[in-house]
Every structure is written in C-alpha cells, then in structure tokens.
Design a protein around this motif. Structure first.
Motif, mmCIF file in Angstrom:
data_model
loop_
_atom_site.group_PDB
_atom_site.id
_atom_site.type_symbol
_atom_site.label_atom_id
_atom_site.label_comp_id
_atom_site.label_asym_id
_atom_site.label_seq_id
_atom_site.Cartn_x
_atom_site.Cartn_y
_atom_site.Cartn_z
ATOM 1 N N TYR A 5 0.862 -1.180 0.000
ATOM 2 C CA TYR A 5 0.000 0.000 0.000
ATOM 3 C C TYR A 5 0.896 1.226 0.000
ATOM 4 O O TYR A 5 2.015 1.183 0.520
ATOM 5 C CB TYR A 5 -0.880 0.037 1.252
ATOM 6 N N THR A 6 0.392 2.317 -0.533
ATOM 7 C CA THR A 6 1.145 3.565 -0.528
ATOM 8 C C THR A 6 0.436 4.578 0.353
ATOM 9 O O THR A 6 -0.733 4.903 0.121
ATOM 10 C CB THR A 6 1.286 4.123 -1.961
ATOM 11 N N SER A 7 1.145 5.040 1.370
ATOM 12 C CA SER A 7 0.639 6.104 2.228
ATOM 13 C C SER A 7 1.167 7.414 1.664
ATOM 14 O O SER A 7 2.351 7.718 1.773
ATOM 15 C CB SER A 7 1.128 5.901 3.667
ATOM 16 N N ASN A 8 0.265 8.176 1.049
ATOM 17 C CA ASN A 8 0.679 9.423 0.420
ATOM 18 C C ASN A 8 0.353 10.645 1.276
ATOM 19 O O ASN A 8 0.225 11.747 0.767
ATOM 20 C CB ASN A 8 0.057 9.553 -0.976
ATOM 21 N N VAL A 66 1.255 8.878 9.178
ATOM 22 C CA VAL A 66 1.661 7.538 8.734
ATOM 23 C C VAL A 66 1.311 6.513 9.813
ATOM 24 O O VAL A 66 0.830 5.416 9.502
ATOM 25 C CB VAL A 66 3.163 7.494 8.385
ATOM 26 N N ASP A 69 -2.292 5.819 9.399
ATOM 27 C CA ASP A 69 -2.531 4.937 8.250
ATOM 28 C C ASP A 69 -2.230 3.486 8.607
ATOM 29 O O ASP A 69 -3.009 2.578 8.301
ATOM 30 C CB ASP A 69 -1.673 5.353 7.051
ATOM 31 N N CYS A 70 -1.098 3.255 9.263
ATOM 32 C CA CYS A 70 -0.716 1.888 9.652
ATOM 33 C C CYS A 70 -1.737 1.297 10.618
ATOM 34 O O CYS A 70 -2.154 0.141 10.468
ATOM 35 C CB CYS A 70 0.673 1.882 10.285
ATOM 36 N N ILE A 128 -9.627 6.729 5.266
ATOM 37 C CA ILE A 128 -8.217 6.304 5.272
ATOM 38 C C ILE A 128 -8.080 4.925 4.640
ATOM 39 O O ILE A 128 -7.240 4.705 3.762
ATOM 40 C CB ILE A 128 -7.638 6.317 6.703
ATOM 41 N N LEU A 132 -6.114 3.982 1.134
ATOM 42 C CA LEU A 132 -5.028 2.996 1.079
ATOM 43 C C LEU A 132 -5.375 1.838 0.141
ATOM 44 O O LEU A 132 -4.534 1.381 -0.632
ATOM 45 C CB LEU A 132 -4.705 2.477 2.480
#
Length: 184
Positions: A5-8, A66, A69-70, A128, A132
């Motif tokens: 996944y990319t956390s932008n 971040v 997000d995690c 969120i 993701l």
C-alpha cells in the motif's frame, strides 16, 4: 503474496506492506529488515503491517499521519478488531520481535516490552482505509533474496567506508612523515 500500500500523507510517499495470511506473516517475520517497524492489533488476531524506515530514521520519526494509516490498515485487516471500537495497535522495531519454538505461524513475542509502543484507534476511518485500498498492489516477493541483497549491499558499503578510512589514515601518516623530514 505480499500486499503493498502507498501512504501518500507524506512526501515522499511511504510504502506499507502486509502479509496475506499467517504463513506470509511468518516469512515477513523471518526476513524482515532492521529498518522495519511492525504493527499489530493488541491481543487480537490481525494482519502484520510493516513500514520501512529510511537510513538514519528512528521509530520516533514516523509522522503521526503515517502511524494513523498503519493503525487503520491493521484494524481493517483484523476480523475481530475491525468490528470493535477503542482498540490498541502495538508497534515496535522488527529487531524487537521474538520468535520461540512452539509459537504458531505468525505469532510473536517481544525481546523488550519497554520498546513496544501503543496507539489507540477509536474507530475505523473508512476514508483512510479506502484511500489505502486504492493503492493496493499484490506481488510475489522472494523475501529471502531481497533481505540477502540488502545485507550484501550493507556489507559492501561498510567495506568501502573502511577502505576509504584506511586510505585517509595512510595519507595522513605520509603527510606527517614528510613534515617531520622537512623539519629535520
């Protein structure tokens, strides 16, 4: 298969990765990197989520967005935790994970409990999780080969730095001898 996944929410974006099942989690535990930070729902079954730190970063350098997000990704990938509010997500450096004989696949303990951090997740935030999920890629990865390549590169870097240091010391010694000869 590893899920990426990319956390932008930060620039540059950060890659998060998740094991597909407990056997994949086992491989991630076995072939993790010292720069990896591991996330899991506390006291419940869940996916293992990892974020890889950049050289020189510490666990305290992870931006709050971040971390969120995690934590949301871990919660969303926990059958029990996804249905509950006010859960804790634990996270620690990969090097703090302890695997002992007799543990089930994907199960871990910790070498030092004081190095385990917690973040409270009050509820699932769909914005969120959906953001993701739109970035999700599933790839077959030879985790062992990737780790061995990383370790080889690190060894080569250390050898190069040592050679450079030895060269500087030789040059400095030569310079001192020349100066001493000039004085005499």
């Amino acid at each position: 298969m590893v899920h990426f996944y990319t956390s932008n929410v930060v620039s540059p974006p950060v890659t998060l990765y998740v094991g597909a099942d407990k056997y994949e989690n086992e491989e991630l535990i076995k072939w993790g990197w010292p720069e990896d930070v591991w996330f899991h729902v506390d006291k419940l079954s869940s996916a293992h989520v990892y974020v890889r730190l950049q050289p020189g970063q510490t666990i305290d350098d992870i931006p709050g967005a971040v971390l969120e997000d995690c934590a949301q990704l871990v919660k969303a990938n926990s059958i029990q935790g996804n249905k509950m509010n006010n859960i804790d997500v634990v996270y620690t450096m990969w090097t703090n994970l302890k695997k002992t004989p007799g543990m089930e696949p994907g199960q871990v303990g910790f070498h030092k409990d004081k190095e385990v951090y917690k973040i409270r997740v009050e509820k699932r935030i769909n914005e969120i999780v959906n953001r993701l999920n739109k970035t999700k890629e599933i790839r077959e990865v030879d985790l062992r080969a990737v780790r061995e390549a990383r370790d080889a590169a690190e060894r080569e870097d250390k050898k190069r730095l040592l050679r450079e240091q030895n060269q500087r010391e030789k040059e400095e010694e030569k310079r001192r001898k020349e100066e001493a000869e000039q004085r005499s």
